[in-house]
Design an enzyme around this catalytic site. Structure first.
Site, PDB file in Angstrom:
ATOM      1  N   ARG A 134       3.667   1.213  -6.663  1.00 24.15           N
ATOM      2  CA  ARG A 134       3.649   1.889  -5.368  1.00 24.15           C
ATOM      3  C   ARG A 134       3.667   0.870  -4.206  1.00 24.15           C
ATOM      4  O   ARG A 134       4.285   1.097  -3.170  1.00 24.15           O
ATOM      5  CB  ARG A 134       2.389   2.758  -5.274  1.00 24.15           C
TER       6      ARG A 134
ATOM      7  N   TYR B 146       3.899   4.314 -18.481  1.00 20.53           N
ATOM      8  CA  TYR B 146       5.224   3.688 -18.321  1.00 20.53           C
ATOM      9  C   TYR B 146       5.140   2.229 -17.873  1.00 20.53           C
ATOM     10  O   TYR B 146       4.116   1.796 -17.345  1.00 20.53           O
ATOM     11  CB  TYR B 146       6.130   4.497 -17.393  1.00 20.53           C
TER      12      TYR B 146
ATOM     13  N   ASP C 225       2.344  15.397   2.420  1.00 20.79           N
ATOM     14  CA  ASP C 225       1.078  15.947   1.912  1.00 20.79           C
ATOM     15  C   ASP C 225       0.274  16.643   3.006  1.00 20.79           C
ATOM     16  O   ASP C 225      -0.547  17.507   2.703  1.00 20.79           O
ATOM     17  CB  ASP C 225       0.214  14.826   1.307  1.00 20.79           C
TER      18      ASP C 225
HETATM   19  C1  LIG Z   1      -2.322  10.072  -9.370  1.00 17.71           C
HETATM   20  C2  LIG Z   1      -1.123  10.367  -8.498  1.00 17.71           C
HETATM   21  C3  LIG Z   1       0.146  10.006  -8.928  1.00 17.71           C
HETATM   22  C4  LIG Z   1       1.268  10.310  -8.145  1.00 17.71           C
HETATM   23  N1  LIG Z   1       2.503   9.956  -8.608  1.00 17.71           N
HETATM   24  C5  LIG Z   1       3.598  10.284  -7.889  1.00 17.71           C
HETATM   25  C6  LIG Z   1       4.905   9.942  -8.360  1.00 17.71           C
HETATM   26  O1  LIG Z   1       5.059   9.335  -9.421  1.00 17.71           O
HETATM   27  N2  LIG Z   1       5.985  10.307  -7.605  1.00 17.71           N
HETATM   28  C7  LIG Z   1       5.840  10.978  -6.420  1.00 17.71           C
HETATM   29  O2  LIG Z   1       6.873  11.298  -5.781  1.00 17.71           O
HETATM   30  N3  LIG Z   1       4.621  11.285  -5.950  1.00 17.71           N
HETATM   31  C8  LIG Z   1       3.494  10.960  -6.639  1.00 17.71           C
HETATM   32  N4  LIG Z   1       2.263  11.267  -6.167  1.00 17.71           N
HETATM   33  C9  LIG Z   1       2.144  11.957  -4.870  1.00 17.71           C
HETATM   34  C10 LIG Z   1       2.290  10.997  -3.705  1.00 17.71           C
HETATM   35  O3  LIG Z   1       1.419   9.916  -3.839  1.00 17.71           O
HETATM   36  C11 LIG Z   1       2.008  11.718  -2.383  1.00 17.71           C
HETATM   37  O4  LIG Z   1       2.574  12.999  -2.408  1.00 17.71           O
HETATM   38  C12 LIG Z   1       2.629  10.942  -1.221  1.00 17.71           C
HETATM   39  O5  LIG Z   1       1.957   9.717  -1.066  1.00 17.71           O
HETATM   40  C13 LIG Z   1       2.574  11.752   0.067  1.00 17.71           C
HETATM   41  O6  LIG Z   1       3.074  10.984   1.125  1.00 17.71           O
HETATM   42  P1  LIG Z   1       2.528  11.197   2.595  1.00 17.71           P
HETATM   43  O7  LIG Z   1       3.268  10.251   3.466  1.00 17.71           O
HETATM   44  O8  LIG Z   1       2.532  12.636   2.954  1.00 17.71           O
HETATM   45  O9  LIG Z   1       0.988  10.801   2.534  1.00 17.71           O
HETATM   46  P2  LIG Z   1       0.371   9.385   2.202  1.00 17.71           P
HETATM   47  O10 LIG Z   1       1.331   8.542   1.464  1.00 17.71           O
HETATM   48  O11 LIG Z   1      -0.965   9.690   1.593  1.00 17.71           O
HETATM   49  O12 LIG Z   1       0.166   8.713   3.625  1.00 17.71           O
HETATM   50  C14 LIG Z   1      -0.745   9.189   4.586  1.00 17.71           C
HETATM   51  C15 LIG Z   1      -1.042   8.033   5.540  1.00 17.71           C
HETATM   52  O13 LIG Z   1      -1.734   8.535   6.679  1.00 17.71           O
HETATM   53  C16 LIG Z   1      -2.782   7.637   7.015  1.00 17.71           C
HETATM   54  N5  LIG Z   1      -3.776   8.417   7.770  1.00 17.71           N
HETATM   55  C17 LIG Z   1      -4.555   9.428   7.303  1.00 17.71           C
HETATM   56  N6  LIG Z   1      -5.326   9.924   8.305  1.00 17.71           N
HETATM   57  C18 LIG Z   1      -5.011   9.213   9.418  1.00 17.71           C
HETATM   58  C19 LIG Z   1      -5.479   9.255  10.777  1.00 17.71           C
HETATM   59  N7  LIG Z   1      -6.422  10.148  11.173  1.00 17.71           N
HETATM   60  N8  LIG Z   1      -4.955   8.392  11.667  1.00 17.71           N
HETATM   61  C20 LIG Z   1      -3.993   7.500  11.292  1.00 17.71           C
HETATM   62  N9  LIG Z   1      -3.531   7.394  10.017  1.00 17.71           N
HETATM   63  C21 LIG Z   1      -4.021   8.257   9.095  1.00 17.71           C
HETATM   64  C22 LIG Z   1      -3.268   7.161   5.639  1.00 17.71           C
HETATM   65  O14 LIG Z   1      -4.009   5.969   5.739  1.00 17.71           O
HETATM   66  C23 LIG Z   1      -1.941   6.974   4.911  1.00 17.71           C
HETATM   67  O15 LIG Z   1      -1.388   5.699   5.132  1.00 17.71           O
HETATM   68  C24 LIG Z   1       1.127  10.975  -6.910  1.00 17.71           C
HETATM   69  C25 LIG Z   1      -0.156  11.319  -6.467  1.00 17.71           C
HETATM   70  C26 LIG Z   1      -1.261  11.036  -7.246  1.00 17.71           C
HETATM   71  C27 LIG Z   1      -2.621  11.442  -6.772  1.00 17.71           C
END
Ligand SMILES: Cc1cc2nc3c(=O)[nH]c(=O)nc-3n(C[C@H](O)[C@H](O)[C@H](O)COP(=O)(O)OP(=O)(O)OC[C@H]3O[C@@H](n4cnc5c(N)ncnc54)[C@H](O)[C@@H]3O)c2cc1C
Length: 375
Positions: free
Chosen positions: A108, A213, A292
């Site tokens: 990641r 993997y 998310d």
């Molecule tokens: C065990 C596990 C395995 C996974 N494997 C996969 C996979 O193989 N393939 C896949 O596609 N997905 C996978 N996922 C899902 C994936 O990790 C998430 O869906 C993805 O990271 C979502 O992206 P995002 O940008 O919405 O949120 P995130 O990547 O979680 O980013 C959110 C960001 O917002 C920041 N943030 C939060 N609150 C604030 C605030 N108040 N002010 C400023 N910054 C803030 C955080 O620090 C973070 O950097 C997996 C999840 C888990 C739990």
């Protein structure tokens, strides 16, 4: 360039950085605010299906991501105890040809590094925790924990599962804990003492599973993630340390390949698996939710990040098509184009049956968010 960002993105995770990179390519003025003071290399693997790799292609980083990834020849689904092959999806060159993009497995941290490189450094502000937002006519005000206040024309909330923006706009309902935890670990493959594993295998038990993997083409690093019942645990953090003996006990009786991987693993992290019910509205006024923050899903289809990236691609296209001055059209087209697909994947992922038996994967991996009609 104006001194204030026209588009503020909160969260430099996978969705936020993808959107920033795509908007940068479209010459929009974007600033990303991230709460973390610095970016850490979190020890976990990630699967990028062809639908996600297509987005990387548009960011211009497919080649560099591919260079640090493993391209599995197949995704095997096996009975956890006997090892019997239940279902197999052919990947490798055949899948790349079929879907128009490869299936990648990687660290990641490597994905995040590549996404960051797609965004100019001065567009990312770290150490900025958003605590609230205010609507100010045709602007939105962002208030940060350190007292800094910024304004933007639009705020895109890409702040993850525990989105503060979502809580503020749509009432504070906590994520729904599924009663299950993911143990996960990354460690050198040499610890396996010569044991050769399949490229990518999900081992299915009655009420639990483990996915194992290799994280790169050298096959020198290995990753596993599980889902096991644990009604008590609710601490949801990437960094919560677990006890390797706990996961060994939870998967006691699994196939010897699984036991050998677990025996070799030096440490595990523990993550509470949660999701949410779908939101009826993906935006409110000048704020739009993505990834998310909008539709968190269980990790069982490995699609959470991929869906955040598809969101980013469609939203960037909507901004391009309708412009910042027609925000209602941007928000409506974005939600209408994305909602059915993201919600279906969210629901399917929750059921955790993907690939357990013969499965049509074309609709998922063959989807191209860069050309799907905007609705
Ligand atoms: C065990 C596990 C395995 C996974 N494997 C996969 C996979 O193989 N393939 C896949 O596609 N997905 C996978 N996922 C899902 C994936 O990790 C998430 O869906 C993805 O990271 C979502 O992206 P995002 O940008 O919405 O949120 P995130 O990547 O979680 O980013 C959110 C960001 O917002 C920041 N943030 C939060 N609150 C604030 C605030 N108040 N002010 C400023 N910054 C803030 C955080 O620090 C973070 O950097 C997996 C999840 C888990 C739990």
């Amino acid at each position: 360039m104006t001194s204030q960002p026209r588009i503020a993105i909160v969260g430099a995770g996978i969705g936020g950085l993808t959107l920033a990179g795509l908007m940068e390519k479209r010459a929009f003025n974007v600033t990303v605010y991230e709460q973390a003071p610095a970016f850490e290399r979190v020890g976990t693997g990630i699967q990028m299906g062809p639908n996600a790799v297509r987005v990387l292609r548009h960011l211009g980083i497919e080649a560099e991501v591919r260079d640090c990834a493993a391209i599995p020849r197949h995704w095997r689904n096996r009975d956890g105890t006997t090892g019997e092959l239940l279902n197999e999806l052919q990947l490798g060159a055949a899948a790349e040809h079929h879907f128009g993009a490869p299936y990648l497995l990687l660290h990641r941290g490597d994905l995040h590094d590549a996404l960051r490189r797609a965004v100019p450094v001065d567009r990312i502000r770290t150490g900025r925790t958003l605590i609230s937002t205010q609507r100010l006519g045709d602007r939105v005000r962002l208030i940060f924990a350190d007292g800094v206040v910024e304004e933007a024309d639009v705020l895109v909330a890409a702040d993850g599962l525990r989105s503060r923006v979502r809580a503020q706009l749509f009432a504070e309902l906590p994520p729904v804990y599924t009663g299950r935890v993911a143990f996960r670990s990354v460690f050198p493959a040499e610890r396996l003492g010569g044991l050769e594993l399949d490229d990518n295998t999900k081992w299915w038990g009655e009420d639990r599973h483990i996915v194992i993997y290799y994280l790169n083409a050298r096959r020198d690093e290995i990753y596993f993630t599980t889902s096991v019942p644990d009604p008590q645990w609710t601490d949801e953090s990437w960094s919560a340390l677990g006890d390797p003996d706990e996961v060994r006990a939870a998967l006691d009786g699994f196939h010897p390949h699984v036991s050998q991987v677990l025996a070799a693993c030096p440490e595990v992290h523990k993550w509470a698996i949660a999701d949410r019910v779908p939101l009826p509205r993906w935006s409110e006024g000048r704020v739009i939710l993505l990834g998310d923050a909008c539709h968190p899903m269980t990790p069982y289809m490995a699609q959470g990040a991929a869906q955040a990236m598809e969101d980013a691609m469609v939203l960037a296209r909507c901004f391009e098509a309708f412009g910042l001055d027609d925000l209602p059209h941007v928000a409506t087209a974005y939600q209408r184009t994305r909602e059915a697909r993201a919600s279906e994947i969210q629901a399917l992922s929750h059921r955790n049956q993907w690939m357990r038996s013969a499965t049509d994967a074309d609709w998922l991996y063959g989807y191209d968010s860069s050309s799907a009609p905007l609705i």
